[in-house]
Design an enzyme around this catalytic site. Structure first.
Site, short mmCIF file in Angstrom:
data_model
loop_
_atom_site.label_atom_id
_atom_site.label_comp_id
_atom_site.label_asym_id
_atom_site.label_seq_id
_atom_site.Cartn_x
_atom_site.Cartn_y
_atom_site.Cartn_z
N SER A 59 0.70 -1.16 0.06
CA SER A 59 -0.11 -0.11 -0.05
C SER A 59 1.03 1.22 0.04
O SER A 59 1.96 1.21 0.53
CB SER A 59 -0.90 0.03 1.07
N TYR B 291 -2.47 -0.24 10.27
CA TYR B 291 -2.35 -0.75 8.89
C TYR B 291 -1.19 -0.31 8.08
O TYR B 291 -0.50 -1.40 7.70
CB TYR B 291 -3.65 -0.25 8.27
#
Length: 247
Positions: free
Chosen positions: A142, A156
């Protein structure tokens, strides 16, 4: 364009989004794919579509938090096709919320799926790569955490950056040229990832951003194809794929 014909690729999280798009694209370009996810009916349907279009596809029900499931995925791939050229670690979740919410259950879930799931894949695939003399580990990471951490995304982003670290460590341990690694970091992609977000306001804003600027999963799939179609002496270490207008 280099050829993907003959490549054997196992893909986790293949029941939708980036995983599904990757399986379909690679199969269209001549790779044999093994779709892995928890939703058996979904991966079976996708595999059937691929076969009806002339491609080669198999399935394996996998929960990436279970090491034995990843071992079974590799074994299934070897039994079906005789080798495993690429493992795409795509399964991931994002139940993000402010740290002050103390949602420790979601923290643990992200660690289990995003990080431990990837490590389970490494543990399962690496011996096979070594035995056959080549292999390629691709992980969908990501852009979160690349240039500071956005609010509410600390855990995250930490799991995704940990995956980057593991990739770099594996790369440095693989200077004999047997194992290649690629970390692909998407920005906003139109998938159902936000469904796992536990904070309603964050989930709503994320979907707004996806609608406003999100790129299709196929854009990330093309990056995966680009990385794995390179000749054996070329390693694409990291690719960032995001909307042109994303800050």
């Amino acid at each position: 364009m280099l050829s993907l014909h003959g490549k054997i690729v196992a893909i986790t999280g293949a029941s939708g989004g980036i995983g599904e798009a990757t399986a379909r694209l690679l199969a269209q370009r001549g790779a044999a794919v093994v779709l892995a996810a928890r939703r058996s009916e979904r991966i079976d349907a996708i595999a059937q579509d691929i076969r009806e279009e002339g491609g080669s596809a198999a399935t394996c029900v996998v929960d990436v938090t279970k090491a034995e499931d990843l071992q079974r995925l590799v074994s299934t791939t070897l039994d079906q096709y005789g080798r495993i050229d690429v493992l795409v670690n795509n399964a991931g979740i994002a139940p993000i919320s402010p740290l002050a919410d103390l949602d420790t259950e979601s923290w643990s879930a992200m660690i289990d799926v995003n990080l431990r799931g990837m490590l389970n894949g490494v543990a399962a695939a690496l011996p096979a790569f070594r035995e056959q003399g080549s292999g390629h580990l691709v992980s969908i990471v990501s852009v979160a955490g690349l240039s500071g951490v956005s609010p509410s995304m600390a855990v995250y982003a930490a799991t995704k950056n940990a995956v980057r670290t593991v990739h770099e460590g594996l790369r440095r341990e693989s200077t004999d040229g047997v194992v290649r690694t690629t970390a692909i970091s998407p920005g906003y992609v139109r998938t159902d990832l936000a469904d796992s977000m536990t904070d309603p306001q964050i989930r709503e804003q994320t979907y707004k951003n996806m609608d406003a600027m999100g790129i299709p999963p196929a854009a990330v799939a093309r990056a995966v194809a680009f990385a794995i179609e390179q000749p054996g002496d070329v390693e694409i270490g990291e690719i960032n794929v995001r909307p042109t207008v994303q800050a």
